[in-house]
Design a protein around this motif. Sequence first.
Motif, PDB file in Angstrom:
ATOM      1  N   GLU A  31       0.826  -1.202   0.000  1.00  0.00           N
ATOM      2  CA  GLU A  31       0.000   0.000   0.000  1.00  0.00           C
ATOM      3  C   GLU A  31       0.863   1.257   0.000  1.00  0.00           C
ATOM      4  O   GLU A  31       0.565   2.227  -0.704  1.00  0.00           O
ATOM      5  N   GLU A  32       1.937   1.239   0.759  1.00  0.00           N
ATOM      6  CA  GLU A  32       2.838   2.396   0.831  1.00  0.00           C
ATOM      7  C   GLU A  32       3.512   2.642  -0.517  1.00  0.00           C
ATOM      8  O   GLU A  32       3.642   3.782  -0.960  1.00  0.00           O
ATOM      9  N   LEU A  33       3.951   1.575  -1.175  1.00  0.00           N
ATOM     10  CA  LEU A  33       4.565   1.710  -2.494  1.00  0.00           C
ATOM     11  C   LEU A  33       3.558   2.310  -3.474  1.00  0.00           C
ATOM     12  O   LEU A  33       3.901   3.206  -4.254  1.00  0.00           O
ATOM     13  N   ALA A  34       2.328   1.856  -3.423  1.00  0.00           N
ATOM     14  CA  ALA A  34       1.285   2.400  -4.304  1.00  0.00           C
ATOM     15  C   ALA A  34       1.103   3.894  -4.052  1.00  0.00           C
ATOM     16  O   ALA A  34       1.024   4.682  -5.006  1.00  0.00           O
ATOM     17  N   ASP A  35       1.075   4.304  -2.791  1.00  0.00           N
ATOM     18  CA  ASP A  35       0.919   5.725  -2.456  1.00  0.00           C
ATOM     19  C   ASP A  35       2.081   6.556  -2.999  1.00  0.00           C
ATOM     20  O   ASP A  35       1.884   7.631  -3.565  1.00  0.00           O
ATOM     21  N   VAL A  36       3.295   6.045  -2.836  1.00  0.00           N
ATOM     22  CA  VAL A  36       4.486   6.756  -3.317  1.00  0.00           C
ATOM     23  C   VAL A  36       4.449   6.881  -4.836  1.00  0.00           C
ATOM     24  O   VAL A  36       4.706   7.956  -5.393  1.00  0.00           O
ATOM     25  N   LEU A  37       4.123   5.790  -5.517  1.00  0.00           N
ATOM     26  CA  LEU A  37       4.075   5.823  -6.983  1.00  0.00           C
ATOM     27  C   LEU A  37       2.983   6.756  -7.496  1.00  0.00           C
ATOM     28  O   LEU A  37       3.175   7.448  -8.502  1.00  0.00           O
ATOM     29  N   GLU A  38       1.846   6.775  -6.812  1.00  0.00           N
ATOM     30  CA  GLU A  38       0.767   7.666  -7.221  1.00  0.00           C
ATOM     31  C   GLU A  38       1.177   9.124  -7.070  1.00  0.00           C
ATOM     32  O   GLU A  38       0.913   9.947  -7.950  1.00  0.00           O
ATOM     33  N   THR A  39       1.848   9.458  -5.987  1.00  0.00           N
ATOM     34  CA  THR A  39       2.339  10.819  -5.773  1.00  0.00           C
ATOM     35  C   THR A  39       3.355  11.189  -6.844  1.00  0.00           C
ATOM     36  O   THR A  39       3.281  12.265  -7.454  1.00  0.00           O
ATOM     37  N   PHE A  40       4.310  10.291  -7.090  1.00  0.00           N
ATOM     38  CA  PHE A  40       5.342  10.530  -8.090  1.00  0.00           C
ATOM     39  C   PHE A  40       4.721  10.715  -9.477  1.00  0.00           C
ATOM     40  O   PHE A  40       5.064  11.644 -10.210  1.00  0.00           O
ATOM     41  N   ALA A  41       3.768   9.855  -9.827  1.00  0.00           N
ATOM     42  CA  ALA A  41       3.115   9.932 -11.131  1.00  0.00           C
ATOM     43  C   ALA A  41       2.360  11.253 -11.289  1.00  0.00           C
ATOM     44  O   ALA A  41       2.386  11.867 -12.363  1.00  0.00           O
TER      45      ALA A  41
END
Length: 70
Positions: A31-41
């Motif tokens: 879930e944390e990786l998904a949040d980071v990737l969404e922010t980066f994207a």
Amino acid sequence: MSVVTMEFSVSKMKEMIKSQGSKRVSEDSAEELADVLETFAGDVSEEAIAVANDKGRKTVRGEDIRDALK
């Protein structure tokens, strides 16, 4: 600017982490990786839109994404 919610699936995030050599992956880490990737994207998308606008276009192209990452 409108905010769009993206969702990277937790199962895909687990797959991605496992593909890098981990045997076990917690739900929280995925879930944390998904949040980071969404922010980066989102950040890259905003910059790519600015790049396209600077070039006088309304359409964001792959080259704009690449330029946004520079």
